[in-house]
Design a protein around this motif. Structure first.
Motif, mmCIF file in Angstrom:
data_model
loop_
_atom_site.group_PDB
_atom_site.id
_atom_site.type_symbol
_atom_site.label_atom_id
_atom_site.label_comp_id
_atom_site.label_asym_id
_atom_site.label_seq_id
_atom_site.Cartn_x
_atom_site.Cartn_y
_atom_site.Cartn_z
ATOM 1 N N GLN A 199 0.836 -1.110 0.049
ATOM 2 C CA GLN A 199 0.008 -0.014 0.027
ATOM 3 C C GLN A 199 0.857 1.206 -0.041
ATOM 4 O O GLN A 199 1.879 1.348 0.780
ATOM 5 C CB GLN A 199 -0.854 -0.002 1.343
ATOM 6 C CG GLN A 199 -1.591 1.230 1.499
ATOM 7 C CD GLN A 199 -2.527 1.039 2.720
ATOM 8 O OE1 GLN A 199 -3.264 -0.031 2.741
ATOM 9 N NE2 GLN A 199 -2.544 2.100 3.830
ATOM 10 N N ARG A 200 0.426 2.241 -0.882
ATOM 11 C CA ARG A 200 1.246 3.362 -0.983
ATOM 12 C C ARG A 200 0.753 4.377 -0.271
ATOM 13 O O ARG A 200 -0.377 4.713 -0.240
ATOM 14 C CB ARG A 200 1.477 3.872 -2.321
ATOM 15 C CG ARG A 200 2.548 5.158 -2.704
ATOM 16 C CD ARG A 200 2.670 5.490 -4.149
ATOM 17 N NE ARG A 200 1.511 5.585 -4.808
ATOM 18 C CZ ARG A 200 1.480 5.980 -6.157
ATOM 19 N NH1 ARG A 200 2.278 5.719 -6.846
ATOM 20 N NH2 ARG A 200 0.480 5.992 -6.735
ATOM 21 N N LEU A 201 1.627 5.155 0.584
ATOM 22 C CA LEU A 201 1.145 6.098 1.472
ATOM 23 C C LEU A 201 1.808 7.416 1.133
ATOM 24 O O LEU A 201 3.011 7.389 0.507
ATOM 25 C CB LEU A 201 1.499 6.276 2.916
ATOM 26 C CG LEU A 201 1.171 4.983 3.593
ATOM 27 C CD1 LEU A 201 1.920 4.587 5.091
ATOM 28 C CD2 LEU A 201 -0.595 4.858 3.647
ATOM 29 N N VAL A 202 1.150 8.650 1.174
ATOM 30 C CA VAL A 202 1.335 9.796 0.757
ATOM 31 C C VAL A 202 1.573 10.899 1.703
ATOM 32 O O VAL A 202 0.958 11.031 2.509
ATOM 33 C CB VAL A 202 0.878 10.269 -0.886
ATOM 34 C CG1 VAL A 202 -0.342 10.559 -0.470
ATOM 35 C CG2 VAL A 202 1.942 11.374 -1.451
ATOM 36 N N ARG A 203 2.857 11.948 1.800
ATOM 37 C CA ARG A 203 2.955 13.047 2.377
ATOM 38 C C ARG A 203 3.336 14.302 1.695
ATOM 39 O O ARG A 203 4.313 14.091 0.998
ATOM 40 C CB ARG A 203 3.989 12.768 3.694
ATOM 41 C CG ARG A 203 3.628 14.049 4.392
ATOM 42 C CD ARG A 203 4.513 13.732 6.023
ATOM 43 N NE ARG A 203 5.746 13.075 5.934
ATOM 44 C CZ ARG A 203 6.562 12.724 6.760
ATOM 45 N NH1 ARG A 203 6.043 12.974 7.870
ATOM 46 N NH2 ARG A 203 7.791 12.140 6.492
ATOM 47 N N ILE A 204 2.550 15.123 1.700
ATOM 48 C CA ILE A 204 2.785 16.619 0.975
ATOM 49 C C ILE A 204 3.345 17.598 1.831
ATOM 50 O O ILE A 204 2.891 17.880 2.987
ATOM 51 C CB ILE A 204 1.377 16.978 0.174
ATOM 52 C CG1 ILE A 204 1.036 15.986 -0.734
ATOM 53 C CG2 ILE A 204 1.717 18.408 -0.528
ATOM 54 C CD1 ILE A 204 -0.136 16.223 -1.582
ATOM 55 N N ASN A 205 4.787 17.919 1.238
ATOM 56 C CA ASN A 205 5.547 18.941 2.510
ATOM 57 C C ASN A 205 5.400 20.243 1.898
ATOM 58 O O ASN A 205 5.307 20.938 2.681
ATOM 59 C CB ASN A 205 6.831 18.384 1.878
ATOM 60 C CG ASN A 205 7.348 16.958 2.543
ATOM 61 O OD1 ASN A 205 6.781 16.360 3.630
ATOM 62 N ND2 ASN A 205 8.108 16.280 1.821
ATOM 63 N N ASN A 206 4.958 20.479 0.503
ATOM 64 C CA ASN A 206 4.834 22.004 0.010
ATOM 65 C C ASN A 206 4.407 21.851 -1.162
ATOM 66 O O ASN A 206 4.491 20.897 -2.076
ATOM 67 C CB ASN A 206 6.322 22.350 -0.095
ATOM 68 C CG ASN A 206 6.204 23.878 -0.392
ATOM 69 O OD1 ASN A 206 5.495 24.616 -0.146
ATOM 70 N ND2 ASN A 206 6.946 24.538 -1.243
ATOM 71 N N ILE A 207 3.422 22.929 -1.147
ATOM 72 C CA ILE A 207 2.698 23.199 -2.469
ATOM 73 C C ILE A 207 3.165 24.485 -2.864
ATOM 74 O O ILE A 207 3.022 25.748 -2.319
ATOM 75 C CB ILE A 207 1.391 22.950 -2.444
ATOM 76 C CG1 ILE A 207 0.711 21.874 -2.022
ATOM 77 C CG2 ILE A 207 0.557 23.668 -3.781
ATOM 78 C CD1 ILE A 207 -0.805 21.567 -1.866
ATOM 79 N N ASP A 208 3.854 24.971 -3.974
ATOM 80 C CA ASP A 208 4.427 26.010 -4.745
ATOM 81 C C ASP A 208 3.255 26.995 -4.954
ATOM 82 O O ASP A 208 2.425 26.566 -5.551
ATOM 83 C CB ASP A 208 5.194 25.614 -5.636
ATOM 84 C CG ASP A 208 6.106 26.910 -6.004
ATOM 85 O OD1 ASP A 208 5.987 27.891 -5.686
ATOM 86 O OD2 ASP A 208 7.209 26.726 -6.848
#
Length: 131
Positions: free
Chosen positions: A74-83
């Motif tokens: 299962q792939r997990l994602v974490r978003i650090n920054n949105i330009d």
């Protein structure tokens, strides 16, 4: 305030929400929060990862305890920054990127959860739902 959510593309709504969570998020959680099919959530995450360079994110894979399936992970994602240039390119104000809970009354294009699949399709296909 509802208008800002109508103008944002789905992938950006999802990216904003994941970034606000400040933790690892699965496609299953995204699907549940946005009331969409799990497959659509997976495809949207894949789009964010591969096509949107302005979104800085990390992924990690964890094994599932399921037997008899093709993929045992299962792939997990974490978003650090949105330009901010992404919002500029899309013509969205920087105030619109602040994430707050989206109520269903703000999203007239989303059918209510109480409807079954056939009723949702009928609602989507009706003239009242078309733009």
């Amino acid at each position: 305030m509802c208008e800002e959510y109508v103008e944002k593309p789905l992938y950006l709504l999802i990216a904003d929400w994941v970034m606000a969570q400040n933790r690892w998020v699965s496609a299953k959680e995204i699907a549940k929060h946005f009331d969409m099919d799990h497959c659509k959530a997976i495809n949207t995450v894949s789009y964010i990862l591969s096509e949107v360079g302005e979104i800085a994110c990390e992924t990690k894979t964890i094994p599932n305890q399921l037997e008899g399936r093709g993929c045992q992970c299962q792939r997990l994602v974490r978003i650090n920054n949105i330009d901010a240039s992404l919002y500029t390119r899309l013509g969205i104000s920087t105030q619109a990127k602040v994430v707050s809970p989206v109520s269903r009354s703000c999203m007239p294009g989303v059918p209510p959860r109480e409807l079954n699949r056939e009723q949702k399709w009928q609602m989507m296909l009706s003239k009242s739902m078309r733009r």
